[in-house]
Design an enzyme around this catalytic site. Structure first.
Site, PDB file in Angstrom:
ATOM      1  N   GLN A  76    -101.047  20.275  36.416  1.00 48.52           N
ATOM      2  CA  GLN A  76    -100.096  20.075  37.507  1.00 48.52           C
ATOM      3  C   GLN A  76     -98.663  20.375  37.094  1.00 48.52           C
ATOM      4  OE1 GLN A  76    -101.317  15.812  37.786  1.00 48.52           O
ATOM      5  NE2 GLN A  76     -99.150  15.431  38.206  1.00 48.52           N
ATOM      6  N   HIS A 122     -94.840   1.792  38.838  1.00 49.90           N
ATOM      7  CA  HIS A 122     -96.247   1.781  38.432  1.00 49.90           C
ATOM      8  C   HIS A 122     -96.796   0.357  38.402  1.00 49.90           C
ATOM      9  CE1 HIS A 122     -94.833   5.554  36.258  1.00 49.90           C
ATOM     10  NE2 HIS A 122     -95.819   6.009  37.009  1.00 49.90           N
ATOM     11  N   LEU A 163     -87.491   4.647  41.891  1.00 49.95           N
ATOM     12  CA  LEU A 163     -87.885   4.645  40.492  1.00 49.95           C
ATOM     13  C   LEU A 163     -88.707   5.884  40.182  1.00 49.95           C
ATOM     14  CD1 LEU A 163     -88.890   0.956  39.703  1.00 49.95           C
ATOM     15  CD2 LEU A 163     -86.712   2.110  39.328  1.00 49.95           C
ATOM     16  N   GLU A 201     -95.878   5.567  47.538  1.00 50.75           N
ATOM     17  CA  GLU A 201     -95.409   6.382  48.657  1.00 50.75           C
ATOM     18  C   GLU A 201     -94.248   7.288  48.285  1.00 50.75           C
ATOM     19  OE1 GLU A 201     -94.540   3.854  51.962  1.00 50.75           O
ATOM     20  OE2 GLU A 201     -96.655   3.618  52.513  1.00 50.75           O
TER      21      GLU A 201
END
Length: 285
Positions: free
Chosen positions: A66, A42, A189, A153
């Site tokens: 979600q 992040h 991560l 990504e």
């Protein structure tokens, strides 16, 4: 000397007033949407936003729409105070932490759905998940009025969804992807990595190693179906309980591929120690 955490904003009205001031000053606004529990991945998005924009807003919202499993939603870590501390050294201008009613007020009845890129992969095993992602991202884009937004990504299917959403709905925002950040042993991560036991954490890097090996074989001309079958067996032999999917898809549009004739992405989801891990790498012709 410690740096003060960035201000926390909790209402749409306050966020819009702040970003309107910045826009009047001709400043470019960067947005980093997150669900909190921030890690170095992040923070790499935050650094990229700081380099590309005059002002940066990080959002923290654990989006109930979600999650397929209510227990998974309840378990998801809420670490607002420590997240704000992690953001302090980056000079973030604001952290938007809306209450649920700021995103889904009483009577909320709209769902944003993106076809095509959401089919298969994570979309197959998590029905409704990407509708929840698309809806909340559209809300955050419109609430913030940001000029550019950053997504990792690692969640490659989500990144393609967000790009298509902004394009199809004519939302005036640039969507920027940022490379996956990995541990020294290659594990991507993820906030979910903390749920792994000590022994499972030692096994986890086998997922990335298997992807790298498969990509090398595909580039060398080996038949894609055979490579995928061999790689799935390699992953389970390394200790993973189940490979949910392992596919070669086009980098643009995420169309299934059986031969490497255009830029592609090798994507995987697998279960280890009761934790679902995902990863992907680029594969080019």
């Amino acid at each position: 000397m410690s740096v003060a955490p960035p201000p926390i904003i909790r209402s749409v009205a306050e966020l819009r007033a702040l970003t309107a001031t910045w826009h009047r000053a001709g400043e470019r606004i960067g947005l980093v949407p997150t669900m909190g529990a921030l890690h170095a991945g992040h923070l790499s998005l935050v650094a990229a936003a700081k380099a590309a924009a005059d002002r940066v807003v990080v959002t923290i919202f654990v989006n109930p729409r979600q999650f397929n499993d209510p227990e998974d939603y309840a378990r998801y870590p809420r670490t607002e105070a420590s997240d704000a501390e992690k953001l302090a050294p980056f000079g973030v201008d604001a952290v938007y932490v809306p209450a649920p009613d700021q995103v889904y007020p009483d009577g909320f009845a709209t769902t944003v759905s993106v076809a095509g890129v959401t089919e298969g992969l994570c979309g197959a095993s998590r029905p409704g998940h990407f509708d929840g992602v698309a809806t909340v991202v559209a809300k955050l884009f419109l609430q913030s009025g940001a000029d550019i937004a950053f997504f990792g990504e690692k969640d490659y299917q989500q990144l393609q969804l967000v790009k298509r959403l902004a394009r199809d709905l004519d939302i005036p925002i640039e969507v920027a992807g940022h490379p996956t950040v990995r541990e020294a042993d290659g594990l991507a991560l993820s906030s979910r990595n903390a749920q792994l036991s000590t022994s499972a954490r030692q096994m986890a890097p086998a997922l990335y190693a298997a992807l790298v090996g498969a990509a090398g074989r595909i580039r060398a001309g080996d038949a894609v179906p055979g490579v995928l079958d061999d790689t799935a067996r390699r992953i389970t032999a390394a200790g993973y309980q189940r490979v949910e999917y392992l596919e070669l898809r086009s980098a643009q549009g995420l169309h299934p591929m059986i031969r490497l004739d255009q830029p592609a992405r090798l994507l995987v989801a697998a279960w280890l120690d009761g934790v679902r891990l995902i990863d992907n790498i680029a594969v080019g012709p």
